[in-house]
Design a protein around this motif. Structure first.
Motif, PDB file in Angstrom:
ATOM      1  N   LEU A  68      22.226  28.228   1.672  1.00  0.00           N
ATOM      2  CA  LEU A  68      22.113  26.765   2.340  1.00  0.00           C
ATOM      3  C   LEU A  68      20.913  27.026   3.235  1.00  0.00           C
ATOM      4  CD1 LEU A  68      25.441  25.839   3.693  1.00  0.00           C
ATOM      5  CD2 LEU A  68      24.297  24.612   2.140  1.00  0.00           C
ATOM      6  N   PRO A  69      19.895  25.892   3.582  1.00  0.00           N
ATOM      7  CA  PRO A  69      18.779  26.036   4.434  1.00  0.00           C
ATOM      8  C   PRO A  69      19.430  26.710   5.950  1.00  0.00           C
ATOM      9  CG  PRO A  69      18.693  23.918   3.387  1.00  0.00           C
ATOM     10  CD  PRO A  69      20.205  24.484   3.023  1.00  0.00           C
ATOM     11  N   ASP A  70      18.470  27.025   6.724  1.00  0.00           N
ATOM     12  CA  ASP A  70      19.054  27.481   8.038  1.00  0.00           C
ATOM     13  C   ASP A  70      19.762  26.266   8.706  1.00  0.00           C
ATOM     14  OD1 ASP A  70      17.991  29.893   7.296  1.00  0.00           O
ATOM     15  OD2 ASP A  70      16.402  29.773   8.703  1.00  0.00           O
ATOM     16  N   GLU A  71      18.894  25.096   8.674  1.00  0.00           N
ATOM     17  CA  GLU A  71      19.564  23.936   9.295  1.00  0.00           C
ATOM     18  C   GLU A  71      20.357  23.237   8.264  1.00  0.00           C
ATOM     19  OE1 GLU A  71      17.228  20.872  12.319  1.00  0.00           O
ATOM     20  OE2 GLU A  71      16.605  20.587  10.111  1.00  0.00           O
ATOM     21  N   PHE A  72      21.573  23.707   8.139  1.00  0.00           N
ATOM     22  CA  PHE A  72      22.383  23.294   7.086  1.00  0.00           C
ATOM     23  C   PHE A  72      23.364  22.061   7.322  1.00  0.00           C
ATOM     24  CE2 PHE A  72      24.493  26.656   9.175  1.00  0.00           C
ATOM     25  CZ  PHE A  72      25.872  26.182   9.322  1.00  0.00           C
ATOM     26  N   LEU A  73      23.308  21.083   6.384  1.00  0.00           N
ATOM     27  CA  LEU A  73      24.134  19.929   6.356  1.00  0.00           C
ATOM     28  C   LEU A  73      24.154  19.002   7.577  1.00  0.00           C
ATOM     29  CD1 LEU A  73      27.467  21.973   4.929  1.00  0.00           C
ATOM     30  CD2 LEU A  73      25.715  20.569   3.783  1.00  0.00           C
ATOM     31  N   SER A  74      23.365  19.130   8.499  1.00  0.00           N
ATOM     32  CA  SER A  74      23.326  18.382   9.708  1.00  0.00           C
ATOM     33  C   SER A  74      23.075  16.845   9.057  1.00  0.00           C
ATOM     34  CB  SER A  74      22.319  18.574  10.865  1.00  0.00           C
ATOM     35  OG  SER A  74      22.550  19.823  11.297  1.00  0.00           O
ATOM     36  N   PRO A  75      23.578  15.923   9.229  1.00  0.00           N
ATOM     37  CA  PRO A  75      23.525  14.489   8.664  1.00  0.00           C
ATOM     38  C   PRO A  75      22.139  13.906   8.491  1.00  0.00           C
ATOM     39  CG  PRO A  75      25.546  14.519   9.398  1.00  0.00           C
ATOM     40  CD  PRO A  75      24.902  15.544  10.008  1.00  0.00           C
ATOM     41  N   PHE A  76      21.515  13.757   9.664  1.00  0.00           N
ATOM     42  CA  PHE A  76      20.193  13.278  10.219  1.00  0.00           C
ATOM     43  C   PHE A  76      18.853  14.300   9.413  1.00  0.00           C
ATOM     44  CE2 PHE A  76      16.427  11.976  12.271  1.00  0.00           C
ATOM     45  CZ  PHE A  76      16.377  10.414  11.932  1.00  0.00           C
ATOM     46  N   TYR A  77      19.134  15.534  10.099  1.00  0.00           N
ATOM     47  CA  TYR A  77      17.886  16.543   9.716  1.00  0.00           C
ATOM     48  C   TYR A  77      18.085  16.860   8.187  1.00  0.00           C
ATOM     49  CZ  TYR A  77      18.342  17.048  14.711  1.00  0.00           C
ATOM     50  OH  TYR A  77      18.376  16.793  16.317  1.00  0.00           O
ATOM     51  N   THR A  78      19.202  16.717   7.677  1.00  0.00           N
ATOM     52  CA  THR A  78      19.174  17.070   6.180  1.00  0.00           C
ATOM     53  C   THR A  78      18.585  15.818   5.361  1.00  0.00           C
ATOM     54  OG1 THR A  78      21.157  18.386   6.243  1.00  0.00           O
ATOM     55  CG2 THR A  78      20.608  17.375   4.109  1.00  0.00           C
ATOM     56  N   ALA A  79      18.677  14.532   5.925  1.00  0.00           N
ATOM     57  CA  ALA A  79      18.039  13.467   5.174  1.00  0.00           C
ATOM     58  C   ALA A  79      16.745  13.698   5.517  1.00  0.00           C
ATOM     59  CB  ALA A  79      18.775  12.313   5.893  1.00  0.00           C
ATOM     60  N   GLU A  94      29.474  29.952   1.628  1.00  0.00           N
ATOM     61  CA  GLU A  94      27.991  29.681   1.698  1.00  0.00           C
ATOM     62  C   GLU A  94      27.235  30.635   2.928  1.00  0.00           C
ATOM     63  OE1 GLU A  94      27.525  25.145   0.342  1.00  0.00           O
ATOM     64  OE2 GLU A  94      28.991  25.427   1.796  1.00  0.00           O
ATOM     65  N   HIS A  95      26.275  30.657   2.713  1.00  0.00           N
ATOM     66  CA  HIS A  95      25.388  31.685   3.582  1.00  0.00           C
ATOM     67  C   HIS A  95      24.212  31.029   4.093  1.00  0.00           C
ATOM     68  CE1 HIS A  95      28.435  34.633   2.632  1.00  0.00           C
ATOM     69  NE2 HIS A  95      28.225  34.573   1.489  1.00  0.00           N
ATOM     70  N   ALA A  96      23.878  30.996   5.405  1.00  0.00           N
ATOM     71  CA  ALA A  96      22.688  30.577   6.098  1.00  0.00           C
ATOM     72  C   ALA A  96      22.204  31.795   7.060  1.00  0.00           C
ATOM     73  CB  ALA A  96      22.798  29.298   6.824  1.00  0.00           C
ATOM     74  N   GLN A  97      21.110  31.572   7.570  1.00  0.00           N
ATOM     75  CA  GLN A  97      20.490  32.012   8.565  1.00  0.00           C
ATOM     76  C   GLN A  97      20.220  31.712   9.853  1.00  0.00           C
ATOM     77  OE1 GLN A  97      19.773  35.654   8.360  1.00  0.00           O
ATOM     78  NE2 GLN A  97      20.750  35.802   6.345  1.00  0.00           N
ATOM     79  N   THR A  98      20.588  32.482  11.171  1.00  0.00           N
ATOM     80  CA  THR A  98      20.445  31.871  12.536  1.00  0.00           C
ATOM     81  C   THR A  98      19.696  32.627  13.302  1.00  0.00           C
ATOM     82  OG1 THR A  98      21.492  31.075  14.449  1.00  0.00           O
ATOM     83  CG2 THR A  98      22.629  32.981  13.297  1.00  0.00           C
ATOM     84  N   ASP A 158      21.550  36.584  23.955  1.00  0.00           N
ATOM     85  CA  ASP A 158      22.809  36.495  24.169  1.00  0.00           C
ATOM     86  C   ASP A 158      23.700  36.150  22.569  1.00  0.00           C
ATOM     87  OD1 ASP A 158      22.651  36.021  26.940  1.00  0.00           O
ATOM     88  OD2 ASP A 158      22.425  33.717  26.673  1.00  0.00           O
ATOM     89  N   TYR A 159      22.840  35.684  21.784  1.00  0.00           N
ATOM     90  CA  TYR A 159      23.423  35.703  20.165  1.00  0.00           C
ATOM     91  C   TYR A 159      22.465  36.252  19.380  1.00  0.00           C
ATOM     92  CZ  TYR A 159      26.433  32.157  22.567  1.00  0.00           C
ATOM     93  OH  TYR A 159      27.368  31.562  23.333  1.00  0.00           O
ATOM     94  N   SER A 160      22.741  37.228  18.523  1.00  0.00           N
ATOM     95  CA  SER A 160      21.806  38.011  17.846  1.00  0.00           C
ATOM     96  C   SER A 160      21.538  37.102  16.703  1.00  0.00           C
ATOM     97  CB  SER A 160      22.212  39.457  17.555  1.00  0.00           C
ATOM     98  OG  SER A 160      23.362  39.146  16.962  1.00  0.00           O
ATOM     99  N   PRO A 161      20.468  37.219  15.942  1.00  0.00           N
ATOM    100  CA  PRO A 161      20.139  36.574  14.856  1.00  0.00           C
ATOM    101  C   PRO A 161      20.692  37.293  13.665  1.00  0.00           C
ATOM    102  CG  PRO A 161      18.266  37.984  15.458  1.00  0.00           C
ATOM    103  CD  PRO A 161      19.040  38.128  16.618  1.00  0.00           C
TER     104      PRO A 161
END
Length: 531
Positions: free
Chosen positions: A150-161, A295-299, A318-321
């Motif tokens: 999946l893309p990093d910005e995955f499945l978000s309805p507006f951003y995927t559009a 499924e896998h993506a990157q953050t 605070d949150y590692s990549p």
């Protein structure tokens, strides 16, 4: 099923005839609206479209390069001299910012919007200074598909559009062959993930999203479904007319912005000629259930208070990549999904989410840890210690969370974020949508509840919610705090409240399982549409 062309034409006609256009989201709305107007091909709407462009409030906007390119390349012969110059000037002035975005090597909507803005400007102006950078960025994203699904910005309805529209538009431009192939490959890849999360009968993409705002978590129609409607045509299980243009449906859902805005987005995002891989379309048509997949993506690395900070490399996140794993279980009438870790800082991303059908409607369940027990989804959210006020459309998750599988279900673990220190109490909020109907029944410690006004406190113990064909059971691990149950803003909130006196020791561990009922719950209490 009504064809897409008929559906689109009838809804566009109704929209332009009945809607008094009001700009809500700034420049991008003006450009989306102009694209719809010019798409009619009529002199009347051509004049209105040019007036919209000539009188727009032009300013830097990362979202507006895509429709600006679309207007110049697809409707250039209908533009007035003034409108054309404003579009070219906007694209020219934005080049430095879009090139800077491309250099970040991100895989999100901003990167793809930057690519189409740079390459589109080059196509209409002959100034191709940024073209090599944009082409290189698209090719680099293609290489990353070897490691993630999946893309990093995955499945978000507006951003995927936005991603799908940008990739479709890129393929209409006179690009070098390698660049065109990269755009086509990325579109097919993105559609592959979208189609995996399209389940007939459910009126939203399934899954946990990288970012999900209130309207997007509720299981209601979103912009990406407009892309799906265009791609699948008469194979789609819904139309615009029986969703956003249906008075019952449209009057009941939580709109993304406004209902008129949602209708405009549906018309705009369905105007692109989308293409997926034939094998992915064939797999979607087969669609055998039940099934399960990961499924896998990157953050990126991020921080509690802000996802992004301009800090030196020696400052620890605070949150590692790293890798994010999304697990999805699909069965007839229900989809359960969860993440193994936060995406970025997780404030816009729930730990798990369920979409399910009840009496033909799509309903949802999801979780949030909430700072201050008096805060509820669908209302303004104040963070006095941060000097921040968020609108009702944005209900962040104030907890750090993980989800892991165990025998018979899932175990959710929540801890509060550091900036919540000072709150008198916090709660783990189990949120069920009730816009179309109330849940059928709630039991706590074996006792069926008769009201949900939040006034009663119940000892910790198992909670079971019945709704339609499903039973959802929650078992707290621990003894701190109490349950209460509140119906508010068309949501049922099952709230596990704990005092924050010992803030550093606060933890919520909750076992979750779902099962299909042998005998579905009783009658459905419909919401009054006037509410």
């Amino acid at each position: 099923m009504l064809s897409f062309a008929q559906d689109y034409e009838q809804c566009r006609t109704a929209f332009l005839r009945e809607t008094e256009y009001k700009n809500v989201e700034g420049l991008r709305d003006d450009l989306y609206y102009a694209c719809i107007l010019f798409g009619t091909g009529t002199p009347e709407y051509r004049a209105v479209g040019n007036a919209v462009l000539e009188n727009a409030n032009w300013h830097a906007c990362p979202y507006s390069g895509l429709p600006a390119v679309q207007l110049l390349t697809e409707h250039g012969d209908m533009l007035s001299a003034g409108a054309r110059e404003k579009l070219l000037s906007f694209l020219r002035q934005g080049q430095a910012g879009w090139c800077a975005e491309l250099k970040k090597s991100k895989w999100n909507s901003f990167a793809l919007l930057a690519a189409v803005s740079v390459l589109g400007y080059g196509a209409v102006s002959g100034e191709n200074n940024g073209a090599p950078l944009a082409s290189s960025a698209l090719t680099a994203l293609g290489r990353r598909t070897r490691e993630q699904s999946l893309p990093d910005e995955f499945l978000s309805p507006f951003y995927t559009a936005l991603q799908l529209a940008a990739l479709a538009e890129l393929q209409t431009l006179p690009l070098e062959e390698e660049c065109r192939k990269a755009a086509a490959y990325l579109e097919r890849f993105t559609w592959s993930g979208v189609l995996r999360h399209c389940q007939p009968g459910l009126l939203e993409l399934t899954g946990v999203y990288s970012r999900g705002y209130t309207s997007e978590l509720c299981g209601h129609f979103q912009a990406v479904l407009a892309c799906v409607r265009r791609l699948l045509d008469s194979e789609a299980w819904f139309t615009f007319q029986d969703t956003l243009w249906d008075s019952r449906y449209a009057g009941t859902i939580v709109p993304h912005g406004s209902l008129d805005g949602m209708r405009m987005y549906a018309l705009y995002f369905s105007s692109f000629a989308y293409r997926c891989a034939p094998e992915d379309l064939s797999a979607w048509r087969r669609g055998r259930l039940p099934r399960r997949f990961a499924e896998h993506a990157q953050t990126d690395g991020s921080w509690d208070v802000s996802c992004k900070k301009d800090v030196g490399e020696d400052v620890q996140c605070d949150y590692s990549p790293g890798k994010v794993t999304l697990v999805t279980e699909q069965e007839e009438g229900l989809v359960l999904s969860w993440l193994d870790r936060e995406f970025e800082n997780g404030m816009a991303c729930p730990a798990l989410r369920v979409l399910y059908q009840k009496s033909g409607d799509t309903k949802a369940f999801f979780t949030k840890l909430v700072r201050d027990e008096s805060r509820y989804i669908g209302e303004l959210n104040d963070y006095p210690n941060l000097g921040l006020r968020l609108g009702a459309a944005n209900f962040p998750d104030d907890g750090r969370k993980t989800v892991r599988e165990e025998a018979g279900g899932l175990l959710l673990t929540y801890r509060p974020r550091g900036f919540c220190r000072g709150a008198a109490a916090m709660k783990l909020d189990l949120i069920f949508t009730e816009h179309f109907s109330r849940v059928d029944g709630v039991w706590v410690n074996g006792q069926r509840l008769g009201q949900f006004d939040g006034k009663e406190h119940y000892a910790l113990g198992p909670v079971t919610v019945h709704d339609g064909n499903w039973a959802f059971t929650f078992a707290p691990r621990g003894s701190g705090g109490y349950w209460r149950f509140t119906e508010r803003n068309h949501f049922l909130n099952a709230e596990w409240v704990q005092s924050s006196d010992d803030f550093d020791s606060l933890v919520w561990e909750l076992a979750f399982r779902k099962e299909r009922l042998a005998h579905p719950s009783g009658g459905v209490e419909k919401r009054r549409l006037s509410r």
